[in-house]
Structure formats: structure tokens, C-alpha cells
Design a protein around this motif. Structure first.
Motif, PDB file in Angstrom:
ATOM      1  N   ALA A   1      38.050  37.294  40.445  1.00 33.15           N
ATOM      2  CA  ALA A   1      37.912  37.904  41.766  1.00 33.15           C
ATOM      3  C   ALA A   1      37.899  39.430  41.722  1.00 33.15           C
ATOM      4  O   ALA A   1      37.239  40.067  42.552  1.00 33.15           O
ATOM      5  N   LEU A   2      38.616  40.036  40.791  1.00 35.00           N
ATOM      6  CA  LEU A   2      38.614  41.499  40.713  1.00 35.00           C
ATOM      7  C   LEU A   2      37.217  42.046  40.436  1.00 35.00           C
ATOM      8  O   LEU A   2      36.874  43.154  40.862  1.00 35.00           O
ATOM      9  N   ALA A   3      36.411  41.273  39.728  1.00 34.52           N
ATOM     10  CA  ALA A   3      35.050  41.729  39.429  1.00 34.52           C
ATOM     11  C   ALA A   3      34.197  41.820  40.687  1.00 34.52           C
ATOM     12  O   ALA A   3      33.201  42.568  40.713  1.00 34.52           O
ATOM     13  N   THR A   4      34.575  41.094  41.728  1.00 31.80           N
ATOM     14  CA  THR A   4      33.719  40.979  42.912  1.00 31.80           C
ATOM     15  C   THR A   4      33.421  42.338  43.538  1.00 31.80           C
ATOM     16  O   THR A   4      32.270  42.657  43.843  1.00 31.80           O
ATOM     17  N   TRP A   5      34.447  43.147  43.743  1.00 32.72           N
ATOM     18  CA  TRP A   5      34.237  44.457  44.355  1.00 32.72           C
ATOM     19  C   TRP A   5      33.483  45.396  43.410  1.00 32.72           C
ATOM     20  O   TRP A   5      32.573  46.121  43.834  1.00 32.72           O
ATOM     21  N   LEU A   6      33.833  45.384  42.138  1.00 28.34           N
ATOM     22  CA  LEU A   6      33.153  46.263  41.183  1.00 28.34           C
ATOM     23  C   LEU A   6      31.658  45.958  41.142  1.00 28.34           C
ATOM     24  O   LEU A   6      30.817  46.869  41.098  1.00 28.34           O
TER      25      LEU A   6
ATOM     26  N   ALA B   1      34.031  41.752  49.762  1.00 24.65           N
ATOM     27  CA  ALA B   1      34.336  41.984  48.349  1.00 24.65           C
ATOM     28  C   ALA B   1      35.451  43.016  48.208  1.00 24.65           C
ATOM     29  O   ALA B   1      36.399  42.831  47.420  1.00 24.65           O
ATOM     30  N   LYS B   2      35.372  44.084  48.970  1.00 22.03           N
ATOM     31  CA  LYS B   2      36.409  45.118  48.908  1.00 22.03           C
ATOM     32  C   LYS B   2      37.745  44.593  49.431  1.00 22.03           C
ATOM     33  O   LYS B   2      38.817  44.899  48.886  1.00 22.03           O
ATOM     34  N   LEU B   3      37.695  43.779  50.495  1.00 25.41           N
ATOM     35  CA  LEU B   3      38.926  43.209  51.050  1.00 25.41           C
ATOM     36  C   LEU B   3      39.610  42.306  50.033  1.00 25.41           C
ATOM     37  O   LEU B   3      40.844  42.314  49.914  1.00 25.41           O
ATOM     38  N   SER B   4      38.825  41.547  49.290  1.00 25.53           N
ATOM     39  CA  SER B   4      39.391  40.705  48.240  1.00 25.53           C
ATOM     40  C   SER B   4      40.157  41.554  47.227  1.00 25.53           C
ATOM     41  O   SER B   4      41.293  41.236  46.847  1.00 25.53           O
ATOM     42  N   TRP B   5      39.545  42.664  46.785  1.00 22.22           N
ATOM     43  CA  TRP B   5      40.173  43.592  45.832  1.00 22.22           C
ATOM     44  C   TRP B   5      41.504  44.107  46.380  1.00 22.22           C
ATOM     45  O   TRP B   5      42.515  44.135  45.672  1.00 22.22           O
ATOM     46  N   GLU B   6      41.519  44.510  47.642  1.00 19.61           N
ATOM     47  CA  GLU B   6      42.729  45.078  48.253  1.00 19.61           C
ATOM     48  C   GLU B   6      43.843  44.043  48.374  1.00 19.61           C
ATOM     49  O   GLU B   6      45.022  44.333  48.090  1.00 19.61           O
ATOM     50  N   ILE B   7      43.505  42.835  48.788  1.00 18.01           N
ATOM     51  CA  ILE B   7      44.515  41.783  48.940  1.00 18.01           C
ATOM     52  C   ILE B   7      45.102  41.394  47.581  1.00 18.01           C
ATOM     53  O   ILE B   7      46.308  41.151  47.456  1.00 18.01           O
ATOM     54  N   ILE B   8      44.252  41.338  46.563  1.00 17.81           N
ATOM     55  CA  ILE B   8      44.741  41.021  45.221  1.00 17.81           C
ATOM     56  C   ILE B   8      45.761  42.054  44.760  1.00 17.81           C
ATOM     57  O   ILE B   8      46.841  41.713  44.264  1.00 17.81           O
TER      58      ILE B   8
ATOM     59  N   THR C   1      54.218  30.682  49.239  1.00 19.25           N
ATOM     60  CA  THR C   1      54.689  31.813  50.037  1.00 19.25           C
ATOM     61  C   THR C   1      53.490  32.483  50.702  1.00 19.25           C
ATOM     62  O   THR C   1      52.339  32.224  50.322  1.00 19.25           O
ATOM     63  N   PRO C   2      53.730  33.360  51.689  1.00 18.85           N
ATOM     64  CA  PRO C   2      52.603  34.096  52.278  1.00 18.85           C
ATOM     65  C   PRO C   2      51.795  34.872  51.247  1.00 18.85           C
ATOM     66  O   PRO C   2      50.558  34.953  51.354  1.00 18.85           O
ATOM     67  N   ALA C   3      52.455  35.431  50.247  1.00 19.12           N
ATOM     68  CA  ALA C   3      51.717  36.171  49.208  1.00 19.12           C
ATOM     69  C   ALA C   3      50.780  35.243  48.449  1.00 19.12           C
ATOM     70  O   ALA C   3      49.639  35.623  48.125  1.00 19.12           O
ATOM     71  N   LEU C   4      51.222  34.029  48.158  1.00 21.40           N
ATOM     72  CA  LEU C   4      50.368  33.079  47.459  1.00 21.40           C
ATOM     73  C   LEU C   4      49.194  32.658  48.348  1.00 21.40           C
ATOM     74  O   LEU C   4      48.053  32.591  47.887  1.00 21.40           O
ATOM     75  N   GLU C   5      49.458  32.389  49.608  1.00 20.95           N
ATOM     76  CA  GLU C   5      48.373  32.033  50.533  1.00 20.95           C
ATOM     77  C   GLU C   5      47.332  33.160  50.574  1.00 20.95           C
ATOM     78  O   GLU C   5      46.124  32.918  50.538  1.00 20.95           O
ATOM     79  N   ASN C   6      47.811  34.403  50.637  1.00 24.38           N
ATOM     80  CA  ASN C   6      46.895  35.550  50.682  1.00 24.38           C
ATOM     81  C   ASN C   6      46.052  35.638  49.412  1.00 24.38           C
ATOM     82  O   ASN C   6      44.839  35.884  49.455  1.00 24.38           O
ATOM     83  N   LEU C   7      46.697  35.446  48.270  1.00 27.37           N
ATOM     84  CA  LEU C   7      45.981  35.569  47.002  1.00 27.37           C
ATOM     85  C   LEU C   7      44.978  34.441  46.829  1.00 27.37           C
ATOM     86  O   LEU C   7      43.863  34.665  46.344  1.00 27.37           O
ATOM     87  N   VAL C   8      45.354  33.231  47.210  1.00 26.79           N
ATOM     88  CA  VAL C   8      44.420  32.106  47.112  1.00 26.79           C
ATOM     89  C   VAL C   8      43.187  32.365  47.959  1.00 26.79           C
ATOM     90  O   VAL C   8      42.056  32.116  47.538  1.00 26.79           O
ATOM     91  N   GLU C   9      43.381  32.882  49.157  1.00 29.33           N
ATOM     92  CA  GLU C   9      42.240  33.197  50.014  1.00 29.33           C
ATOM     93  C   GLU C   9      41.368  34.287  49.388  1.00 29.33           C
ATOM     94  O   GLU C   9      40.124  34.220  49.435  1.00 29.33           O
ATOM     95  N   ALA C  10      41.997  35.293  48.797  1.00 28.93           N
ATOM     96  CA  ALA C  10      41.247  36.370  48.150  1.00 28.93           C
ATOM     97  C   ALA C  10      40.467  35.851  46.949  1.00 28.93           C
ATOM     98  O   ALA C  10      39.291  36.184  46.759  1.00 28.93           O
ATOM     99  N   ASN C  11      41.125  35.044  46.106  1.00 23.35           N
ATOM    100  CA  ASN C  11      40.490  34.512  44.900  1.00 23.35           C
ATOM    101  C   ASN C  11      39.350  33.562  45.214  1.00 23.35           C
ATOM    102  O   ASN C  11      38.352  33.508  44.487  1.00 23.35           O
ATOM    103  N   THR C  12      39.517  32.775  46.277  1.00 28.94           N
ATOM    104  CA  THR C  12      38.598  31.675  46.535  1.00 28.94           C
ATOM    105  C   THR C  12      37.562  32.013  47.604  1.00 28.94           C
ATOM    106  O   THR C  12      36.361  32.065  47.337  1.00 28.94           O
TER     107      THR C  12
END
Length: 387
Positions: free
Chosen positions: A181-186, A212-219, A236-247
Motif C-alpha cells: 500500500a505504501l507504493a500506491t501514493w509514490l 492514494a495519498k490518503l492511504s499513505w497518511e492513514i498508514i 482496534t480502531p487503528a487496525l480497522e483504519n489500517l485494513v481500510e488503507a491497505n485494502t
């Protein structure tokens, strides 16, 4: 996938799945959502995944008055595996294929569903890639070498991810998802700069680039807390946020924002047998760092990327993926595969040659070691390929 001359005006487009469902216990409602799509589903899942998910999937299908028909799956989405699934779909009168598991099973289901002319559903049990939401599949050889992208006219009708399954899985899967997912914004920002064609079949939209940028920021905000949650097996909320960003966010961002050098270099890395035991996200992370070098990104940005991904647990050196700067033959094979005319590396806002890629790959070893030493990070550990 770079832009070519055309007599028609360029278009901008966004693609997305018909429905995205995420949350703790979501698998218990799979049958409810599948029943809105088809009446004769075929489940694709390997034996390990089915052993974990069978009870919940079966209960939800029974409650929705759907049949429970399952076929196993191997390690890679190969052309042979896809063709076998098409035959199974025809034999069983299936009208919707439901892939439960990792990215390869999901890619195989999408490809087989398209060839069979039916609908398809993605049910990832880990958040290790952004493949589940997309309208494309990656096809590999039996040994895990990249063969081709296959593109489809539509995305999955449903993507459903149960975050408790993500929390129960080994943390390495979530780490891999971060690398992907980090590659997405780059890559999206590079595609926007060159105004190249995205996987959605048009030039990038503001929407795709912003996601793409939002995914980077949430990660960056949630990664470490989410990884700790998985180590504890809790949602946890952090895990929910990361799963949404990754997926979801990364999936929409790469497809409608664009791919560039990072994923092309990932595909190139599959030419080296030493890397076959690595996850998709681990190889993509090497691609991301190499892309930053290729584009001459600011030193501070590169250093921060090395530190963040090292702390997450991703490789940032050749050593960690089983290669060395002396492996000239392998590095050139990687670079040649990464720069074939159809590759997304040509979405970079400048020309990239085989020699450019070889030099950038070689440079990350000393660069990363230096940054890791300066910032008190762990020394690289050599990856030993398993055969």
C-alpha cells in the motif's frame, strides 16, 4: 501502460467494487450479501483457509439458503489454475464465484469468473495486498515468476473483509500489506506528473490520486498501533483504519491513480529465484525505495521511508531479499523484466532504462545501510531462499 497518441480526446475514469464491507464479524454476513448477487455460488479456498473459515461461511450460506460448494486452490494464480476453475464453474452451474483467502486465490477467481461470464466476490482473510478490490489479476508461473496482468471490464461485485480474521493472522501478512500500500501514493504521484494511463483505462483523476495519498497518511498514522493489535489478536480502531488503507484506499488508489516503477520492479524481482519466498509487499517495498532513487527524491524523504519501513519490518536492502550488488546477472534480468515495453515503469515522468534500474538497485544497499546505522536501526539479515 503509458499514454499513447490517439485521435480521440483522453478520458479520466475511476473504478471501484460494487460494495465494500469491513468489520469484526463481517464473515457471518457473507451469505446475506452473496445472495444479492447470485444463487449458485462456488467457493474457492485452500485447505488451510477453509479450515479456519468453513464454519462461519457455511452458517452464513445456510442462513441465506445458498449451496455450499468449495474447490481448493494452490499457491499461485497460474493460467492452468484459472482454466481449471473455469471448467469447475461450468460443471457446477455456478453463477457467482467467491474467493476466500489471499491475493492469488482472489486473482484466480476474478480471472476465471471473467472467462466463464459470471460474477465474482473477494473475501480476503488477510490485509496483505490491495488486489481484492481491483478489476485486474496478476498471473504467475508455477514457480512464482510474473507472466502478465489480466484486465477485466468491472471490479468485484463484493469485497468483504472480517477484521477479526486479520487480527488472528500472523503479523507478517499485515506488514506485507503495508509494503504494497505504501507504493500506491509514490506511484500515483508519478503517474499524475506524467499524465499517463492508469489501470482503470484513462488518465488519473483527482479522486484516484487523493485516495492514494490518503492511504499513505492513514498508514503512517496507524501502522504501529495496528501491528501491535494483531500481535495481541484484537481488533482496534487503528487496525480497522489500517485494513481500510491497505485494502480499499490502496486498491482504489493504485487502480485509478496509476502504477509506476515500484510494481514494475516487483515484477522484475520475480525473475530472481532468490526472491520467490518473499511476499508481494516485501518485493514491492524494494521497488518503492528503488523508485525514490530513480526519481531523485529528496534525501530526507528517502531516509524517512527507509526508517519507517525498516521499523515496520519490511526489507530495504538487497541483502534482505537474497541478492547482492555483485549479482550482475540477476540484477540485469530483474531490470530487463521491469522495463519491458508493456510495464508500468514507463508511467514515470522520464525515460527509464535497464541500466538505470540496475544502478538504482545497487545503490539502495549502501544507502539503506547508512541510514539504518545513522538512525540506530537493525542491521540487514540475509534472506535465504527456500526451494
Amino acid at each position: 501502460m503509458s499514454t499513447t497518441a490517439s485521435t480521440t480526446p483522453p478520458i479520466r475514469t475511476v473504478m471501484s467494487p460494487g460494495r465494500y464491507v469491513q468489520g469484526k464479524g463481517a464473515l457471518a454476513r457473507l451469505g446475506e450479501f452473496v445472495a444479492q448477487i447470485g444463487t449458485a455460488p462456488l467457493i474457492i479456498a485452500d485447505d488451510f483457509v477453509w479450515g479456519i473459515a468453513e464454519d462461519q461461511v457455511s452458517a452464513s450460506f445456510t442462513a441465506a439458503d445458498l449451496r455450499i460448494e468449495r474447490v481448493g486452490f494452490g499457491r499461485f494464480a497460474t493460467a492452468t489454475a484459472v482454466d481449471a476453475l473455469v471448467e469447475k464453474i461450468k460443471e457446477t452451474g455456478t453463477d457467482v464465484v467467491v474467493a476466500v483467502g489471499g491475493g492469488s486465490a482472489i486473482d484466480a477467481a476474478k480471472s476465471a469468473g471473467h472467462l466463464a461470464g459470471i460474477r465474482w466476490v473477494s473475501v480476503p482473510t488477510v490485509a496483505s495486498t490491495d488486489a481484492p478490490t481491483s478489476a485486474l489479476a496478476v498471473i504467475y508461473t508455477e514457480e512464482g515468476e510474473f507472466v502478465e496482468y489480466r484486465f477485466f471490464p468491472r471490479n468485484p461485485d463484493l469485497v468483504l473483509i472480517d477484521t477479526q480474521f486479520v487480527a488472528n493472522a500472523p503479523v507478517a501478512f499485515l506488514v506485507a500489506g503495508i509494503g504494497d500500500a505504501l507504493a500506491t501514493w509514490l506511484e500515483a504521484r508519478a503517474t499524475a506528473a506524467s499524465n499517463s494511463t492508469t489501470m482503470a483505462g484513462g488518465q488519473p483523476t483527482q479522486t484516484g490520486t487523493a485516495l492514494a495519498k490518503l492511504s499513505w497518511e492513514i498508514i503512517h498514522e496507524n501502522a504501529f498501533s495496528a501491528l501491535d493489535a494483531v500481535r495481541d489478536g484484537v481488533v482496534t480502531p487503528a487496525l480497522e483504519n489500517l485494513v481500510e488503507a491497505n485494502t480499499l484506499l490502496s486498491g482504489l488508489g493504485f487502480e485509478s491513480g496509476g502504477l509506476a516503477a515500484a510494481h514494475a520492479i516487483h515484477n522484475g524481482l520475480t525473475a530472481a529465484p532468490q526472491t520467490h519466498g518473499l511476499s508481494h509487499g516485501q518485493k514491492v517495498n524494494i521497488g518503492s525505495l528503488t523508485q525514490l532513487v530513480l526519481e531523485g527524491a529528496p534525501r530526507a524523504e528517502i531516509e524517512d521511508f527507509i526508517e519507517f519501513t525498516t521499523r515496520v519490518g519490511l526489507p530495504t536492502t538487497l541483502t534482505e531479499i537474497g541478492l547482492t550488488v555483485e549479482d550482475e546477472t540477476e540484477l540485469r534480468a530483474i531490470a530487463e523484466l521491469a522495463t519491458v515495453p508493456t510495464e508500468t515503469i514507463h508511467n514515470m515522468p522520464f525515460a527509464v532504462t535497464v541500466d538505470d534500474v540496475v544502478s538504482a538497485l545497487k545503490s539502495i544497499e549502501r544507502l539503506s545501510r547508512s541510514v539504518r546505522a545513522d538512525r540506530g536501526l537493525a542491521e540487514p539479515v540475509k534472506h535465504v531462499a527456500k526451494h
